[in-house]
Design an enzyme around this catalytic site. Structure first.
Site, PDB file in Angstrom:
ATOM      1  N   ASP A 267      10.956  34.805 -33.804  1.00 26.01           N
ATOM      2  CA  ASP A 267      12.050  35.781 -33.128  1.00 26.01           C
ATOM      3  C   ASP A 267      11.503  36.258 -31.771  1.00 26.01           C
ATOM      4  O   ASP A 267      11.563  37.594 -31.371  1.00 26.01           O
ATOM      5  CB  ASP A 267      11.932  37.199 -33.925  1.00 26.01           C
ATOM      6  CG  ASP A 267      12.785  36.926 -35.417  1.00 26.01           C
ATOM      7  OD1 ASP A 267      13.235  35.772 -35.458  1.00 26.01           O
ATOM      8  OD2 ASP A 267      12.794  37.747 -36.098  1.00 26.01           O
TER       9      ASP A 267
ATOM     10  N   ASP B 176      13.384  30.602 -35.767  1.00 30.76           N
ATOM     11  CA  ASP B 176      14.705  31.723 -35.315  1.00 30.76           C
ATOM     12  C   ASP B 176      14.447  32.226 -33.795  1.00 30.76           C
ATOM     13  O   ASP B 176      14.829  33.269 -33.867  1.00 30.76           O
ATOM     14  CB  ASP B 176      15.153  32.578 -36.340  1.00 30.76           C
ATOM     15  CG  ASP B 176      15.412  31.994 -37.540  1.00 30.76           C
ATOM     16  OD1 ASP B 176      15.885  30.669 -37.724  1.00 30.76           O
ATOM     17  OD2 ASP B 176      15.325  32.621 -38.817  1.00 30.76           O
TER      18      ASP B 176
END
Length: 328
Positions: free
Chosen positions: A163, A186
């Site tokens: 992230d 991600d």
């Protein structure tokens, strides 16, 4: 006499504040040779709701600050003198105990509050900087969290693990040019419309690059143009282009160099009990992919798309950013 002295002091402070507010250029230097020693002090001294751009030049150094540009601070440019030597750094992560009590009763940082740098003011620009989260591989740990509209990030390094870059808000636009972004899982995620031009995206482990959460009805999610996808080393050899965090995720790669680490299927549906049909609603597409993994395009998941030449105009910068020109 006491009244006159008080009035004099108030007037003096007011004039000092007015002088600082009305400057259009400030300098931050840790050695005291600039206007401020910390970046946050400089941001705080920019006039609220300004319609004039204030350029804050940041001299080389590692600035260990949990930074925030508030909603009221607009038209700010943070400009480093060397992208590799002007570093904004912090190490919060989701699950880390809060340093101070929270009125809501929360005791730990969450993903959205784990940032090293949060931008909430519209029309802000970052240039020639590194923004990093040094928490390590401890879960979600955001380096740069952008919540505002018309943000430009040029010639910057965004470094982290899971992230790294959080573009959390729908109906906002961010433009990235010539940036280096790395992470594990991600590490480019969120609901915003974002246009990445000539950026290098480095995967540190076998995982997923993007996790868009594009809202239903929003015209665009993440668009990568003339970018390069790389791997940290040869052990990284099974990386997905992306997976949908929410059902209507949109991610498109155009004329992008795909390293050998990108797996043939390209995309993952991330099916879960709440959203069992993401593969029917997400929109993932490519055009003109090149590089080592471009040879396996025919093996992409059946629900992804290969764009045609006539589709490309839809993904021009002006179209994606809705006529906002970040180079003006």
């Amino acid at each position: 006499m006491k009244y006159i002295l008080t009035l004099f002091l108030i007037t003096k402070i007011s004039l000092l504040a007015q002088t600082l507010d009305n400057k259009l250029a400030l300098t931050v230097a840790q050695d005291g040779s600039g206007d401020f020693k910390t970046i946050q002090e400089a941001i705080n001294n920019v006039k609220d709701n300004s319609e004039k751009r204030v350029i804050i030049t940041i001299r080389p150094g590692k600035y260990v600050e949990k930074l925030e540009i508030p909603v009221s601070k607009t038209f700010i440019t943070l400009k480093g003198t060397d992208r590799n030597k002007t570093i904004i750094s912090f190490d919060d992560y989701s699950g880390k105990p809060l340093r101070e009590p929270d009125p809501s009763g929360k005791k730990e940082f969450g993903t959205s509050t784990s940032y090293s740098f949060l931008i909430k003011g519209n029309d802000c620009t970052l240039e020639n900087l590194t923004v990093e989260n040094t928490a390590g591989r401890v879960g979600q740990a955001v380096a740069l969290h952008i919540k505002s509209d018309r943000v430009i990030v040029k010639n910057c390094n965004l470094l982290g693990n899971q992230d790294t870059l959080y573009l959390s808000e729908g109906n906002t636009r961010t433009y990235f040019e010539n940036c280096f972004i790395n992470g594990t899982t991600d590490f480019i995620f969120g609901a915003a419309t974002a246009y990445f031009y000539k950026c290098t995206i480095e995967s540190l482990i076998n995982s997923y690059i993007t996790a868009a959460s594009t809202p239903k009805g929003q015209a665009y999610g993440f668009v990568f143009v003339d970018c390069k996808l790389t791997a940290k080393d040869k052990s990284v050899d099974k990386v997905f282009l992306g997976r949908p965090w929410r059902p209507y995720a949109q991610t498109v790669f155009i004329n992008t160099d795909l390293g050998s680490h990108i797996i043939p299927e390209g995309w993952n549906a991330w099916i879960d009990s709440r959203f069992p049909d993401k593969d029917k609603t997400a929109y993932y597409a490519e055009y003109g992919s090149k590089g080592a993994s471009a040879k396996s395009i025919s093996q992409r998941v059946s629900w992804s798309h290969q764009l045609k030449k006539e589709d490309i105009q839809k993904y021009s910068r002006d179209s994606v950013l809705n006529s906002w020109n970040p180079n003006k």
